[in-house]
Design a protein around this motif. Structure first.
Motif, PDB file in Angstrom:
ATOM      1  N   LYS A  56       0.680  -1.293   0.003  1.00 39.90           N
ATOM      2  CA  LYS A  56      -0.032   0.014   0.094  1.00 39.90           C
ATOM      3  C   LYS A  56       0.860   1.065  -0.056  1.00 39.90           C
ATOM      4  N   LYS A  57       2.013   1.130   0.912  1.00 38.71           N
ATOM      5  CA  LYS A  57       2.909   2.468   0.910  1.00 38.71           C
ATOM      6  C   LYS A  57       3.468   2.598  -0.270  1.00 38.71           C
ATOM      7  N   ALA A  58       3.980   1.591  -1.107  1.00 35.71           N
ATOM      8  CA  ALA A  58       4.873   1.812  -2.370  1.00 35.71           C
ATOM      9  C   ALA A  58       3.816   2.350  -3.291  1.00 35.71           C
ATOM     10  N   GLU A  59       2.485   1.718  -3.362  1.00 34.91           N
ATOM     11  CA  GLU A  59       1.749   2.350  -4.259  1.00 34.91           C
ATOM     12  C   GLU A  59       1.302   3.581  -4.195  1.00 34.91           C
ATOM     13  N   LYS A  60       1.387   4.069  -3.020  1.00 33.17           N
ATOM     14  CA  LYS A  60       0.994   5.338  -2.806  1.00 33.17           C
ATOM     15  C   LYS A  60       1.846   6.306  -3.275  1.00 33.17           C
ATOM     16  N   THR A  61       3.228   5.978  -2.912  1.00 34.42           N
ATOM     17  CA  THR A  61       4.423   7.013  -3.379  1.00 34.42           C
ATOM     18  C   THR A  61       4.401   6.553  -5.139  1.00 34.42           C
ATOM     19  N   LEU A  62       4.085   5.726  -5.679  1.00 34.29           N
ATOM     20  CA  LEU A  62       4.009   5.277  -7.171  1.00 34.29           C
ATOM     21  C   LEU A  62       2.767   6.326  -7.825  1.00 34.29           C
ATOM     22  N   LEU A  63       1.663   6.406  -6.950  1.00 32.57           N
ATOM     23  CA  LEU A  63       0.495   7.177  -7.680  1.00 32.57           C
ATOM     24  C   LEU A  63       1.149   8.613  -7.608  1.00 32.57           C
ATOM     25  N   GLU A  64       1.697   9.166  -6.518  1.00 30.40           N
ATOM     26  CA  GLU A  64       2.310  10.686  -6.882  1.00 30.40           C
ATOM     27  C   GLU A  64       3.481  10.627  -7.723  1.00 30.40           C
ATOM     28  N   GLU A  65       4.256   9.881  -7.881  1.00 32.12           N
ATOM     29  CA  GLU A  65       5.511  10.263  -8.476  1.00 32.12           C
ATOM     30  C   GLU A  65       5.281   9.567 -10.003  1.00 32.12           C
ATOM     31  N   GLU A  66       4.595   8.502 -10.246  1.00 31.67           N
ATOM     32  CA  GLU A  66       4.801   7.761 -11.752  1.00 31.67           C
ATOM     33  C   GLU A  66       4.673   8.788 -12.630  1.00 31.67           C
ATOM     34  N   THR A  67       5.521   8.737 -13.533  1.00 34.00           N
ATOM     35  CA  THR A  67       5.172   9.642 -14.787  1.00 34.00           C
ATOM     36  C   THR A  67       4.970   9.047 -16.025  1.00 34.00           C
ATOM     37  N   ASN A  68       4.990   7.970 -16.307  1.00 37.43           N
ATOM     38  CA  ASN A  68       4.704   7.135 -17.401  1.00 37.43           C
ATOM     39  C   ASN A  68       4.401   5.851 -17.356  1.00 37.43           C
ATOM     40  N   LYS A  69       3.554   5.250 -18.360  1.00 33.87           N
ATOM     41  CA  LYS A  69       3.038   4.097 -18.454  1.00 33.87           C
ATOM     42  C   LYS A  69       3.720   3.453 -19.533  1.00 33.87           C
ATOM     43  N   SER A  70       4.990   3.522 -19.824  1.00 35.12           N
ATOM     44  CA  SER A  70       5.462   3.244 -21.025  1.00 35.12           C
ATOM     45  C   SER A  70       5.828   1.496 -21.001  1.00 35.12           C
ATOM     46  N   TYR A  71       6.207   1.128 -22.139  1.00 33.09           N
ATOM     47  CA  TYR A  71       6.334  -0.204 -22.003  1.00 33.09           C
ATOM     48  C   TYR A  71       7.845  -0.474 -21.263  1.00 33.09           C
ATOM     49  N   SER A  72       7.760  -1.686 -20.790  1.00 30.59           N
ATOM     50  CA  SER A  72       8.970  -2.065 -20.148  1.00 30.59           C
ATOM     51  C   SER A  72       9.795  -2.739 -20.871  1.00 30.59           C
ATOM     52  N   PRO A  73      11.369  -2.560 -20.849  1.00 33.17           N
ATOM     53  CA  PRO A  73      12.293  -3.622 -21.531  1.00 33.17           C
ATOM     54  C   PRO A  73      11.681  -4.941 -21.725  1.00 33.17           C
ATOM     55  N   ILE A  74      12.223  -5.612 -22.655  1.00 36.70           N
ATOM     56  CA  ILE A  74      11.682  -7.028 -22.709  1.00 36.70           C
ATOM     57  C   ILE A  74      12.025  -7.755 -21.622  1.00 36.70           C
ATOM     58  N   SER A  75      13.241  -7.623 -21.044  1.00 39.24           N
ATOM     59  CA  SER A  75      13.587  -8.395 -20.018  1.00 39.24           C
ATOM     60  C   SER A  75      13.131  -7.954 -18.553  1.00 39.24           C
ATOM     61  N   GLY A  76      12.567  -6.806 -18.590  1.00 38.14           N
ATOM     62  CA  GLY A  76      11.948  -6.118 -17.574  1.00 38.14           C
ATOM     63  C   GLY A  76      12.716  -4.900 -16.810  1.00 38.14           C
ATOM     64  N   ASP A  77      12.346  -4.491 -15.751  1.00 34.42           N
ATOM     65  CA  ASP A  77      13.005  -3.240 -14.872  1.00 34.42           C
ATOM     66  C   ASP A  77      14.325  -3.878 -14.469  1.00 34.42           C
ATOM     67  N   ALA A  78      15.327  -3.345 -14.981  1.00 34.21           N
ATOM     68  CA  ALA A  78      16.831  -3.897 -14.728  1.00 34.21           C
ATOM     69  C   ALA A  78      17.034  -3.563 -13.072  1.00 34.21           C
ATOM     70  N   SER A  79      16.497  -2.586 -12.580  1.00 30.65           N
ATOM     71  CA  SER A  79      16.853  -2.209 -11.052  1.00 30.65           C
ATOM     72  C   SER A  79      16.129  -3.298 -10.288  1.00 30.65           C
ATOM     73  N   PHE A  80      14.810  -3.523 -10.698  1.00 37.09           N
ATOM     74  CA  PHE A  80      14.336  -4.414  -9.724  1.00 37.09           C
ATOM     75  C   PHE A  80      14.966  -6.047  -9.954  1.00 37.09           C
ATOM     76  N   LEU A  81      15.317  -6.064 -11.094  1.00 32.22           N
ATOM     77  CA  LEU A  81      16.047  -7.512 -11.290  1.00 32.22           C
ATOM     78  C   LEU A  81      17.455  -7.631 -10.565  1.00 32.22           C
ATOM     79  N   SER A  82      18.169  -6.421 -10.736  1.00 35.57           N
ATOM     80  CA  SER A  82      19.144  -6.538  -9.880  1.00 35.57           C
ATOM     81  C   SER A  82      18.799  -6.598  -8.256  1.00 35.57           C
ATOM     82  N   LEU A  83      18.005  -6.205  -7.628  1.00 33.71           N
ATOM     83  CA  LEU A  83      17.598  -6.477  -6.212  1.00 33.71           C
ATOM     84  C   LEU A  83      16.965  -7.859  -6.197  1.00 33.71           C
ATOM     85  N   SER A  84      16.391  -8.320  -7.150  1.00 32.32           N
ATOM     86  CA  SER A  84      15.624  -9.630  -6.819  1.00 32.32           C
ATOM     87  C   SER A  84      16.703 -10.772  -6.952  1.00 32.32           C
ATOM     88  N   THR A  85      17.973 -10.492  -7.723  1.00 36.42           N
ATOM     89  CA  THR A  85      18.741 -11.593  -7.699  1.00 36.42           C
ATOM     90  C   THR A  85      19.532 -11.454  -6.331  1.00 36.42           C
TER      91      THR A  85
END
Ligand SMILES: Cc1ncc(COP(=O)(O)O)c(C=O)c1O
Length: 402
Positions: A56-85
């Motif tokens: 909920k908290k993360a979504e709240k900040t996204l709602l305020e700060e998100e500036t686009n709904k562009s396509y993601s790169p084919i392999s996905g969000d690189a920063s998220f992927l680095s945190l996930s690994t």
């Protein structure tokens, strides 16, 4: 030949999904007091799905700060992927190629497609039993169904001896699907010592470990402890694949967020990445952005809070197991051994009930389970534990008396 107007008339209905099918039957049932423990979702005490507070908290900040709904790169969000690994391997993993996928299902499918493309002669072996969708996913990739034994069904317990013997027996160079933690549907995991012994067999026989880690954090409450087998196999320099899901541990079911993380040699990484993207592009093009942005925000700024919430969820699951087992012991006395319920871990309880017992539970007690007899502990409200125990004890007795 012309199609005519009714172009689908030759089709027979496809087999209903064994888990979503129960959800549908539950919805249609007119039974009073009906209770479904079929689908793998974590529910509140009121029996409702819920959203983690860090989400909920993360979504709240996204709602305020998100500036686009562009396509993601084919392999996905690189920063998220680095945190996930990092979450998977406990640090930055050298030579890990990661893809953000539509859920854990998408990760398994992408991994299956890559394996099929480059090792069309390989066979893939899953535990018996396993999550019922595994077989369908790998069949869709062109693999024949193969399994290794996992249970000592007489005792309703994990059988290391069966699993080890089968992994020795199968052809060298097979792909072995392993549940990293909170095995679905049984809830039985190998011990660390057993994992070490399994690694020795798998690496000696040049098998390829393909981990399904859909429940990291929810088994022990500790993300590092739950990732032990993956990290151990990585430390021993096995090439490996990990399909992860954020559906359960972030409660992002419908956002469809998973990752496929592949450890390979340095000189293979570019090729693996390129072919993974090639398959993704023609399958789903690029993964959904919203879930990945939520998860990235959590991993960047709310990680400790998230892990605390997951630890509480995992504690709550253990509490329910204890209460269910105690309730069953009170009802059955010494006529039935329910101790296995507390030896299992994660969101499910494998009861070992037969198809007939599952049917009886539905007919007599309005409790809906999948045909495998798996109980989703995570969807069982405390107020219903006594009632579920009464139903289980009843059908166990009826069938014992036949
Ligand atoms: C063992 C296992 N793997 C993979 C998945 C798929 O996860 P998702 O819903 O993220 O596709 C599940 C979901 O129940 C699961 O239990």
């Amino acid at each position: 030949m012309l199609f005519g107007r009714r172009i689908w008339k030759h089709l027979q209905p496809a087999e209903k999904d064994s888990l979503f099918g129960v959800k549908e039957e539950f919805r249609k049932s007119a039974a009073k007091n009906k209770l479904s423990l079929a689908l793998g979702e974590y529910h509140t005490e009121e029996g409702r799905p819920f959203v983690l507070s860090c989400v909920k908290k993360a979504e709240k900040t996204l709602l305020e700060e998100e500036t686009n709904k562009s396509y993601s790169p084919i392999s996905g969000d690189a920063s998220f992927l680095s945190l996930s690994t990092k979450l998977t391997f406990g640090g930055s993993a050298k030579n890990a190629v990661a893809f953000q996928t539509p859920g854990g299902t998408g990760a398994l499918r992408l991994g299956g497609e890559l394996l099929r493309k480059f090792h069309p002669q390989a066979a893939i072996y899953a535990s018996d039993p396993t999550w019922p969708v595994h077989g369908k996913i790998f069949a869709a990739c062109g693999f024949a169904p193969n399994s290794y034994r996992y249970l000592d069904s007489d005792k309703n317990a994990f059988s290391f001896a069966h699993m080890a013997a089968d992994l020795e027996e199968i052809p060298d160079g097979s792909v072995v699907l392993l549940h990293a933690c909170a095995h679905n549907p049984t809830g039985f995991d190998p011990t660390r010592e057993e994992w070490r012994a399994l690694e020795e067999i798998i690496s000696r026989k040049s098998h390829v470990p393909f981990f399904d880690m859909a429940y990291q954090g929810l088994s022990s409450g500790d993300f590092d402890a739950d990732a032990f087998p993956v990290r151990y196999f990585a430390e021993k320099k096995n090439p490996l694949l990990v399909a992860k899901s954020f559906s359960k541990n972030m409660g992002l079911y419908g956002e469809r967020l998973g990752t496929l993380e592949i450890l390979c040699s340095e000189d293979e990484t570019d090729t693996v990445r390129a072919w993974g993207e090639e398959i993704a592009r023609k399958t789903y093009s690029n993964p959904p952005i919203h879930g990945a942005r939520i998860a990235r925000r959590i991993l960047e700024t709310l990680e400790a809070e998230w892990k605390k919430e997951v630890e509480e969820m995992s504690d709550r699951l253990r509490g329910k197991r204890k209460a269910l087992r105690e309730s069953l012991d009170r009802l059955s006395g010494s006529s039935h051994d329910w101790s296995y319920i507390e030896k299992q871990t994660g969101m499910f309880c494998h009861t070992g009930l037969s198809r007939r017992q599952v049917d009886l539970l539905r007919e007599k007690h309005a409790i809906f389970l999948p045909v495998s007899g798996r109980v989703c502990i995570a969807a069982l409200p405390e107020k219903d534990i006594a009632r579920v125990a009464a139903g289980l004890a009843d059908v166990a007795d009826i069938c014992a008396g036949l």
